[in-house]
Design an enzyme around this catalytic site. Sequence first.
Site, short mmCIF file in Angstrom:
data_model
loop_
_atom_site.label_atom_id
_atom_site.label_comp_id
_atom_site.label_asym_id
_atom_site.label_seq_id
_atom_site.Cartn_x
_atom_site.Cartn_y
_atom_site.Cartn_z
N ASP A 177 17.30 11.03 39.33
CA ASP A 177 17.10 11.85 40.49
C ASP A 177 17.95 13.21 40.15
O ASP A 177 18.91 13.42 39.93
CB ASP A 177 17.75 11.39 41.58
N ASP A 178 16.95 14.22 39.89
CA ASP A 178 17.71 15.70 39.83
C ASP A 178 18.13 16.03 38.62
O ASP A 178 19.11 16.81 38.40
CB ASP A 178 18.52 16.18 40.98
N CYS B 216 11.73 16.06 45.36
CA CYS B 216 11.68 14.55 44.85
C CYS B 216 10.36 14.16 45.44
O CYS B 216 9.61 13.29 44.72
CB CYS B 216 12.78 13.91 45.79
N HIS C 126 12.49 7.59 48.89
CA HIS C 126 12.30 9.06 49.53
C HIS C 126 10.54 9.29 49.73
O HIS C 126 10.37 10.46 49.76
CB HIS C 126 12.88 9.98 48.64
N ASP D 173 13.18 13.64 38.44
CA ASP D 173 11.89 13.95 39.29
C ASP D 173 11.71 15.36 39.49
O ASP D 173 10.76 15.70 40.09
CB ASP D 173 11.96 12.73 40.54
N ASN D 174 12.74 16.18 39.08
CA ASN D 174 12.52 17.62 39.33
C ASN D 174 13.87 18.22 38.49
O ASN D 174 14.49 17.51 38.22
CB ASN D 174 12.62 18.06 40.75
#
Length: 539
Positions: A85-86, A127, A184, A351-352
Site C-alpha cells: 500500500d502506497d 487505493c 478498502h 497500488d499507487n
Amino acid sequence: MTKQSSASTPMPFLTIFILSLTVMWNTNGEAQTTDPPQFDRSEVVSDIFEPAIPCVEQDQRIRERLSALEIQQGQRPNVLWIVVDDMGFGDPGCYGGGAAVGASTPNMDHLAANGLKLTSCYAQQTCTPTRSAILTGRLPVRTGLTRPILAGDKITRNPWADEVSLPSLLGEAGYFTMLTGKWHVGESEGMRPHDIGFDEYFGYYPAQKEITQRLDTRRYPGLTLNPERLSIYEAVGPADALIHGYKGGKTDEVSRIQSIEDMARADATLVGHTVEKIKQLATDKKPFFIEHCFMKVHADNFAHPDFAGKSEAKYPYRDAIHEVDFHIGTMVQALKAAGIEKNTFVFVTSDNGPQMDAWPDAGYTPFRGAKGTTFEGGVRVPGIAYWPGMIEPGRTSDQLFDLMDLFGVTMNLAGVAPDKLPQDRFYDFIDQTSFLLDANGDSKRESVYFWWGNQLMATRMKEYKAHVKVILPQATHKYIDLSLVQDVGLAPWYFNLYLDPKEEMSVGHRLDPWMATVAGKLKSHGATFKRFPPKNIGL
Ligand code: CA
C-alpha cells in the site's frame, strides 16, 4: 490484409510517409504489398476491448509453453499477487532505492534479479480505484469506484452488484480464491471480498490510519482525548476488526486493533495466514489465486517490535518497507518449500505512488507528483513478475503495463476465455501474458489512460505523455489536501518522458510531430464512454 488502426488523427506528412512504404520488396527483388507501419500500432479487435498491439507469434509461443507446463504439473498454475500500500517507485533497491533511501529490500531485489522488472508499470492514483480496477479489468470511472469510500460516505448503489469480478470467474474455472489484508473497496454487505467472488477473506477493511486514529494520541488527541467524539466516530468510522469471511456470507470477527502495537503486528499476522494457506493449498489438487494486500506502508506506520530500527534509516516508514520486504521473501519461500514455486505466477506491486501529504511517513518517487495526482509520481509503480522456469531471470522492460492487465493475465493463466465476459460493457485490460512470459516479450499496450475521479486527465503513448488536465498542489507536496484540478491551455502539456521524466519541460506542438496523434488517443478513448456510459454510484 487491411487493418483497422485505432489511430484517429494522423498528421498529413505522416500519411505521405506511410503511403511511401506500402510497397516493399522481398529478398528475391519481387514487389510485395505489406501493411504500412503505423505510429499507433494498436488494432481494434472488438468494440468492447481496449485496442491492442498484435503479437501473434509471441502469443502462440506462450500458449504452447503454458500447455506443456499444465501437462507436466497436472493442473493450471497458481497466481499470487502481492500489493503493497502506497509504496513509492523509488523505494525498492532494484528501482534505485533500497539502502540508498534508508531501507534495503533484498527480497524484492532478488525477485527482480530472477524475474522481470517493469519500469513503466501503472496504477490508478489512489487505493480504491486501483484495487477495484485490477479485479474488474475496468477503469474506475466505468465501475463508479472512483475514489476511496470514507467514513460517512453514502453511496446510492452497490457498484459490485453488476460487475463480473476476477475471483468469481476463477472460481467458475475451478480455482480457490482468497484475499488477505487490506480491502478498502466497500465494507457493507454485498461489497466485501467474500461477497464479490473470493472464497475466503482474512484481513482489515480500511487503511492503517483509519484504524489507528482512534488510538494515536500523539497525532489525533482531539479524538482520542474526547470520549464523546470518540464514541460518535466509533459509530461511523471504518471497522477496526480482523475479519475472517467466507463465500456465502459467514463473517467472523477474529480480533480488534486495541493498541498501536496491535496495528504494528498486523502484517505479520496476515502473512502468517497466507503462508499457512499456501502450505495447505499445495497439498490440494486445486489451483489457487491469492491476492495478498499489505496494510503497510500506508500512513500511519508503526514499526513491528522485531523490525523497529532494522532499516538503515531507523525510521518507522523505512522499517515498514524493510518489514514488508521480509514478508515478501517469506511468502515466496513458502511457495518453494511447498514445491509449487515453478507452478505459481507471482507479481509484486504497489497500488499507487507515495503519499507525500503524510511525509515523512511516506515513500520516495523520482517523478513529479505523488499519490492523488496523475503525474508519474502518483501512478508509476514498481512491477515485478517472478516465475522460475517461465520468466527468464534478469529481464527488464520499459514497455507499457497497466495493473489492470493483471486481470487479463490471470484470466489467461486460469484458462478463462474472453467470451466469458459480458458483452454489454467496455473492458480496459489487455491480456499481457505473452509480454510477461516470452523471453523478449513485447507489450501489447500502446497507451495508458489516466483518470482522476470522473475526469480524463492524460494519456501515455510510448515515451510521450499528454495532459489535458493537471493536479497542482497549492503548497509543496500537498497533492491531496491542498491541490487544484485545472484545465491546461490551448495545447496539452506534452512531455517526452525519456528526456524529461519529471514532466517539467513540455515539448509542445512545435517540437514534436506526434502530439496530435497522442492527444488523439484521448478522443478515441473518450468515444468508448459514448457507447458505454459510466456508472454513477454517488461517490
Ligand atoms: Ca494506496
